[in-house]
Design a protein around this motif. Structure first.
Motif, PDB file in Angstrom:
ATOM      1  N   PRO A  22      24.837  85.127  92.980  1.00  0.00           N
ATOM      2  CA  PRO A  22      23.805  85.372  91.974  1.00  0.00           C
ATOM      3  C   PRO A  22      23.985  86.724  91.282  1.00  0.00           C
ATOM      4  O   PRO A  22      24.410  87.694  91.892  1.00  0.00           O
ATOM      5  N   ASP A  23      23.697  86.755  90.000  1.00  0.00           N
ATOM      6  CA  ASP A  23      23.776  87.987  89.198  1.00  0.00           C
ATOM      7  C   ASP A  23      25.158  88.621  89.200  1.00  0.00           C
ATOM      8  O   ASP A  23      25.290  89.838  89.099  1.00  0.00           O
ATOM      9  N   GLY A  24      26.200  87.801  89.351  1.00  0.00           N
ATOM     10  CA  GLY A  24      27.561  88.319  89.327  1.00  0.00           C
ATOM     11  C   GLY A  24      27.973  89.045  90.589  1.00  0.00           C
ATOM     12  O   GLY A  24      29.056  89.613  90.661  1.00  0.00           O
ATOM     13  N   LYS A  25      27.109  89.046  91.591  1.00  0.00           N
ATOM     14  CA  LYS A  25      27.437  89.687  92.867  1.00  0.00           C
ATOM     15  C   LYS A  25      28.177  88.683  93.750  1.00  0.00           C
ATOM     16  O   LYS A  25      28.061  87.479  93.552  1.00  0.00           O
ATOM     17  N   PRO A  26      28.924  89.165  94.737  1.00  0.00           N
ATOM     18  CA  PRO A  26      29.582  88.232  95.648  1.00  0.00           C
ATOM     19  C   PRO A  26      28.557  87.357  96.371  1.00  0.00           C
ATOM     20  O   PRO A  26      27.450  87.812  96.681  1.00  0.00           O
ATOM     21  N   ALA A  27      28.938  86.120  96.622  1.00  0.00           N
ATOM     22  CA  ALA A  27      28.064  85.205  97.356  1.00  0.00           C
ATOM     23  C   ALA A  27      27.952  85.651  98.807  1.00  0.00           C
ATOM     24  O   ALA A  27      28.843  86.315  99.335  1.00  0.00           O
ATOM     25  N   LEU A  28      26.848  85.294  99.453  1.00  0.00           N
ATOM     26  CA  LEU A  28      26.648  85.660 100.849  1.00  0.00           C
ATOM     27  C   LEU A  28      27.453  84.768 101.790  1.00  0.00           C
ATOM     28  O   LEU A  28      27.814  85.185 102.885  1.00  0.00           O
ATOM     29  N   LYS A  29      27.706  83.528 101.357  1.00  0.00           N
ATOM     30  CA  LYS A  29      28.490  82.589 102.154  1.00  0.00           C
ATOM     31  C   LYS A  29      29.689  82.141 101.330  1.00  0.00           C
ATOM     32  O   LYS A  29      29.576  81.944 100.119  1.00  0.00           O
ATOM     33  N   PRO A  30      30.836  81.944 101.978  1.00  0.00           N
ATOM     34  CA  PRO A  30      32.006  81.479 101.221  1.00  0.00           C
ATOM     35  C   PRO A  30      31.841  80.026 100.786  1.00  0.00           C
ATOM     36  O   PRO A  30      31.239  79.221 101.492  1.00  0.00           O
ATOM     37  N   ASP A  31      32.367  79.705  99.631  1.00  0.00           N
ATOM     38  CA  ASP A  31      32.380  78.329  99.135  1.00  0.00           C
ATOM     39  C   ASP A  31      33.681  77.681  99.599  1.00  0.00           C
ATOM     40  O   ASP A  31      34.709  77.795  98.947  1.00  0.00           O
ATOM     41  N   MET A  32      33.631  77.015 100.737  1.00  0.00           N
ATOM     42  CA  MET A  32      34.839  76.462 101.337  1.00  0.00           C
ATOM     43  C   MET A  32      35.422  75.296 100.543  1.00  0.00           C
ATOM     44  O   MET A  32      36.551  74.905 100.782  1.00  0.00           O
ATOM     45  N   THR A  33      34.680  74.776  99.584  1.00  0.00           N
ATOM     46  CA  THR A  33      35.229  73.712  98.745  1.00  0.00           C
ATOM     47  C   THR A  33      36.316  74.262  97.823  1.00  0.00           C
ATOM     48  O   THR A  33      37.053  73.487  97.218  1.00  0.00           O
ATOM     49  N   LYS A  34      36.397  75.587  97.718  1.00  0.00           N
ATOM     50  CA  LYS A  34      37.413  76.213  96.864  1.00  0.00           C
ATOM     51  C   LYS A  34      38.604  76.743  97.664  1.00  0.00           C
ATOM     52  O   LYS A  34      39.389  77.526  97.163  1.00  0.00           O
ATOM     53  N   SER A  35      38.767  76.300  98.907  1.00  0.00           N
ATOM     54  CA  SER A  35      39.829  76.866  99.750  1.00  0.00           C
ATOM     55  C   SER A  35      41.223  76.583  99.201  1.00  0.00           C
ATOM     56  O   SER A  35      42.091  77.463  99.231  1.00  0.00           O
ATOM     57  N   ALA A  36      41.457  75.371  98.702  1.00  0.00           N
ATOM     58  CA  ALA A  36      42.779  75.058  98.149  1.00  0.00           C
ATOM     59  C   ALA A  36      43.058  75.908  96.909  1.00  0.00           C
ATOM     60  O   ALA A  36      44.159  76.448  96.752  1.00  0.00           O
TER      61      ALA A  36
END
Length: 65
Positions: A22-36
């Motif tokens: 949110p607000d261009g800040k790093p997410a608190l949890k990784p988005d593992m759907t983007k691992s590849a």
């Protein structure tokens, strides 16, 4: 191999996974759907630095998208 290239791979990989909070800040949890994608971008970064084939080819993604 990992001693030289590990920091580049890991930094780029996790930077992508935590991108888009949110607000261009790093997410608190990784988005593992983007691992590849994250691994692809990390290897692409090594290749753009002129790293030899033998150093970047072992990094592969195995798993679901």
């Amino acid at each position: 191999m990992m001693d030289e290239d590990g920091p580049t791979i890991v930094d780029t990989f996790y930077e992508e996974l935590f991108f888009g909070g949110p607000d261009g800040k790093p997410a608190l949890k990784p988005d593992m759907t983007k691992s590849a994608l994250a691994l692809h971008l990390a290897v692409k970064k090594l290749r753009s630095q002129g790293v030899s084939f033998r150093r970047w080819v072992p990094f592969i993604h195995i798993g679901k998208l």
